[in-house]
Design a protein around this motif. Sequence first.
Motif, PDB file in Angstrom:
ATOM      1  N   UNK A   1     -14.245 -34.093  11.508  1.00  0.00           N
ATOM      2  CA  UNK A   1     -14.425 -34.010  10.058  1.00  0.00           C
ATOM      3  C   UNK A   1     -14.909 -32.614   9.701  1.00  0.00           C
ATOM      4  N   UNK A   2     -14.085 -31.882   8.954  1.00  0.00           N
ATOM      5  CA  UNK A   2     -14.508 -30.558   8.494  1.00  0.00           C
ATOM      6  C   UNK A   2     -13.572 -30.084   7.379  1.00  0.00           C
ATOM      7  N   UNK A   3     -14.061 -29.183   6.526  1.00  0.00           N
ATOM      8  CA  UNK A   3     -13.215 -28.689   5.432  1.00  0.00           C
ATOM      9  C   UNK A   3     -12.178 -27.693   5.947  1.00  0.00           C
TER      10      UNK A   3
ATOM     11  N   UNK B   1     -24.734 -33.160   7.841  1.00  0.00           N
ATOM     12  CA  UNK B   1     -25.184 -34.335   8.596  1.00  0.00           C
ATOM     13  C   UNK B   1     -24.027 -35.298   8.855  1.00  0.00           C
ATOM     14  N   UNK B   2     -23.162 -35.444   7.866  1.00  0.00           N
ATOM     15  CA  UNK B   2     -22.002 -36.324   8.032  1.00  0.00           C
ATOM     16  C   UNK B   2     -21.046 -35.754   9.070  1.00  0.00           C
ATOM     17  N   UNK B   3     -20.773 -34.455   8.985  1.00  0.00           N
ATOM     18  CA  UNK B   3     -19.868 -33.833   9.954  1.00  0.00           C
ATOM     19  C   UNK B   3     -20.457 -33.905  11.366  1.00  0.00           C
ATOM     20  N   UNK B   4     -21.759 -33.703  11.455  1.00  0.00           N
ATOM     21  CA  UNK B   4     -22.410 -33.688  12.769  1.00  0.00           C
ATOM     22  C   UNK B   4     -22.364 -35.056  13.432  1.00  0.00           C
ATOM     23  N   UNK B   5     -22.655 -36.097  12.663  1.00  0.00           N
ATOM     24  CA  UNK B   5     -22.647 -37.429  13.279  1.00  0.00           C
ATOM     25  C   UNK B   5     -21.218 -37.856  13.612  1.00  0.00           C
TER      26      UNK B   5
ATOM     27  N   UNK C   1     -25.073 -43.327  22.697  1.00  0.00           N
ATOM     28  CA  UNK C   1     -25.373 -44.229  21.592  1.00  0.00           C
ATOM     29  C   UNK C   1     -25.248 -43.469  20.280  1.00  0.00           C
ATOM     30  N   UNK C   2     -24.964 -44.188  19.203  1.00  0.00           N
ATOM     31  CA  UNK C   2     -24.919 -43.566  17.881  1.00  0.00           C
ATOM     32  C   UNK C   2     -26.296 -43.014  17.553  1.00  0.00           C
ATOM     33  N   UNK C   3     -26.341 -41.743  17.199  1.00  0.00           N
ATOM     34  CA  UNK C   3     -27.620 -41.097  16.895  1.00  0.00           C
ATOM     35  C   UNK C   3     -28.197 -41.626  15.582  1.00  0.00           C
ATOM     36  N   UNK C   4     -29.494 -41.389  15.383  1.00  0.00           N
ATOM     37  CA  UNK C   4     -30.149 -41.826  14.148  1.00  0.00           C
ATOM     38  C   UNK C   4     -29.508 -41.146  12.935  1.00  0.00           C
TER      39      UNK C   4
ATOM     40  N   UNK D   1     -18.239 -46.780   5.858  1.00  0.00           N
ATOM     41  CA  UNK D   1     -17.303 -45.697   5.553  1.00  0.00           C
ATOM     42  C   UNK D   1     -18.088 -44.488   5.060  1.00  0.00           C
ATOM     43  N   UNK D   2     -17.931 -43.374   5.765  1.00  0.00           N
ATOM     44  CA  UNK D   2     -18.619 -42.126   5.397  1.00  0.00           C
ATOM     45  C   UNK D   2     -17.656 -41.258   4.590  1.00  0.00           C
ATOM     46  N   UNK D   3     -18.085 -40.784   3.430  1.00  0.00           N
ATOM     47  CA  UNK D   3     -17.266 -39.796   2.744  1.00  0.00           C
ATOM     48  C   UNK D   3     -17.508 -38.431   3.364  1.00  0.00           C
ATOM     49  N   UNK D   4     -16.424 -37.691   3.581  1.00  0.00           N
ATOM     50  CA  UNK D   4     -16.565 -36.321   4.088  1.00  0.00           C
ATOM     51  C   UNK D   4     -16.496 -35.321   2.939  1.00  0.00           C
ATOM     52  N   UNK D   5     -16.466 -35.843   1.716  1.00  0.00           N
ATOM     53  CA  UNK D   5     -16.445 -35.000   0.514  1.00  0.00           C
ATOM     54  C   UNK D   5     -17.572 -35.429  -0.430  1.00  0.00           C
TER      55      UNK D   5
END
Length: 204
Positions: free
Chosen positions: A150-152, A137-141, A41-44, A102-106
Amino acid sequence: MKKIALILLHSLLVISCEKAQEKLPILGNPIVKGNETQYPRIKDFSFKNQDSLEITNKTFDDRIYIADFIFLSCPSICPKMNVQLKKVYDVYKTNDEVLFLSHTIDPDHDTIPRLKAYTVDHDIKKNWHFVTGNRDSIYKIATESYFATAYPDKNEPGGFVHSGGFLLIDKNRHVRGVYDGTNPKETTRLIADVKVLLEESSTK
């Protein structure tokens, strides 16, 4: 005549059964505990959207949603992804059972005012959350919940590596579909699968 009627009845029953069995898969490796099968499931999570509102899992209670990972200065696939997801949004934007995330990765550059300006420029008025927050947190989820990357990476165009997929999430926080966000045919498939998922949810 009776034989023909029986054949027609059988055909209708077969078609009916096929429609009843139409169901999207639940993606991910399940864990079996006794007689129960548990799917990932999608984590919190907790992020801020373009209106500075806190967006969490509860925002999507009793709703399905489509998620992706982008950044506004992306010089490669993001513009194509945004165009394709807007097509899906335009189909379902009046349906409050369907949301977009939509999550920004930047997050350093995609500030809340910048995300807000983007939604205004593209006539996005409700049901689509452009979120920012802690970068890790964004990269982890992305990797742990959405099967996304998602990573730089300074060697990549725009300085980031990220998946180009759209993720379809059901009311139980399960991933039910992954779609190539740069392919119009995949956009058509996503629009159809949202309808399938809505119908599935309405029968429960």
